[in-house]
Design an enzyme around this catalytic site. Sequence first.
Site, short mmCIF file in Angstrom:
data_model
loop_
_atom_site.label_atom_id
_atom_site.label_comp_id
_atom_site.label_asym_id
_atom_site.label_seq_id
_atom_site.Cartn_x
_atom_site.Cartn_y
_atom_site.Cartn_z
CB SER A 67 -47.97 -25.09 -4.88
OG SER A 67 -47.06 -26.12 -4.34
CG ASP A 284 -45.68 -27.20 -0.71
OD1 ASP A 284 -46.69 -27.98 -0.17
OD2 ASP A 284 -45.81 -27.15 -1.91
NE ARG A 520 -34.78 -30.78 -16.81
CZ ARG A 520 -35.59 -29.98 -16.08
NH1 ARG A 520 -35.10 -28.94 -15.08
NH2 ARG A 520 -36.76 -29.82 -16.61
#
Length: 561
Positions: A67, A284, A520
């Site tokens: 990616s 992308d 997180r």
Amino acid sequence: MNDNQKSLILNSSTQYPLPQGVKLSYGTAGFRADASILESTVFRVGILAALRSLKTQALTGLMITASHNKVNDNGVKIADPSGGMLTQEWEPFADAISNSPTPQHLVQLIDEFVKKENIRFDGARSAEILLGRDTRPSGESLLEAAKQGVYSIVGATATDMGILTTPQLHWMVRARNKGMKATELDYFEQLSSSFRCLVDLTPNQIKMNKTDDKLVVDGANGVGGEKLEVLKKILNSMVIEVRNSGKEGGVLNEGVGADYVQKEKVVPQGFYLKDVGIRCASLDGDADRLVYFSVQSNNASNIDLVDGDKILSLFALFIKEQLSILKMEGDDHVDENYEARLGVVQTAYANGASTDYLKQLGLEVVFTPTGVKYLHEKAAEYDIGIYFEANGHGTILFSEGFLSWLDARNNELSSKSKGSEQQKAALRLLAVSNLINQAVGDALSGLLLVEAILQYKGWSIHNWSELYHDLPSRQLKVKVVDRTAVVTANAETVVVRPPLIQEAINVEVAKYPRGRSFIRPSGTEDVIRIYAEASIQEAADSLANSVAKLADQFLGFGNSG
């Protein structure tokens, strides 16, 4: 597994030994690492794809891509029969076989898993896998490793679909399992015909002014730019200029691409001051993410970013409008006012201004933990579920039940009031369901849907950008001793453990107008990720720094004193 099958896997796997000291885990994006250490992993994922096909008695897919990662990286992921990502239940098995130290251990693991899952090797159909890869130089040798993995399962077949965007492979798997034709040409034809249908349904053929006619796309020097050139020829009605197509000698994802543009908020290479006022978009590396931007007139390197949150807002606004038109007073019919449940799914990283805007539209907005697999799963619970991450990855899902109703409603309107506004709305929604890639986020299909909606609205990129103004935000990360010490709830917006840290965060947040912050744990490294937003940038920065200090005090090495 019989002895013949075991010895086949054993012999094949000796050709692909696990490199020393390598430990990989299958995340949302599959396995990713430097390409030089991936052959054994890709070989084993080939086996996994074949086993998944046997288990489901359906075709699966295997994609070799990394990616938006740098060019010397590569990766591998599986497309489940639905066209979606590999089921989460199989991820631990993916981890286990990829890290299995010896061929003997690998065979033992596979044998145990086959028994547990009751996978039959004498089923009605043998394993069938579609393979694809992006433009990375390492793709070819890794593809060969994947094939050998597939072939080590007796009777399994692997069809090499060539160089593809990741969403194309997912689309093909979904289409094939629905009994449809699924070549690359079929993909292009479905996108182009549904796009034309939407454009033809533009009210009064609204005309955009000359500067808004043109779209300039950054192809990230990857496969997306290459495929967009093909699609552009088929469409021939759109003025698209593709830059960074990979043909000009640029490096994949280096100073280009949606990930770079969205994170850095600067123009990609190949864009200049002369592009001011022109609508620009960035894909992308494997064309599953999309963001739009415009070049600022005062500085050629700065941009006005139109990210995934705004793409989601545009799609939600358009679909809500079409559903409203469809519900207009018309002839009586028992099913006429079918209450379609439209849901919008975001993560805590979505800008608060986008959430406010969507709620003001009267839409149902729900949150999930970070990760496309969670968003996709939640969106599938609605008649129409729309999800997007700010990074530009997302799509729209339509339930089979709603599409059946919509099809019937369109046929009925066609016979009673052909050409009515209601029928046009039904046709638009059907066209959207064919244009958008319902398997995964797809930058090419998303781009065409954005273009069709902007034409429908007669909007420039500036009109679109003005839907709402993002709240200033800041993201930081803090190194910690053990990221697993943090346990979150409510879609990662609240810390449950360790105790007291959430109360301390709440105290900081309360100091700032429109303040919001959460922490997180990273999924991959021992760091805690911090997000903060507030009404002005200085406040967002200050809030992020305060929360980072708290994270360090409670969980870190105590560097903040």
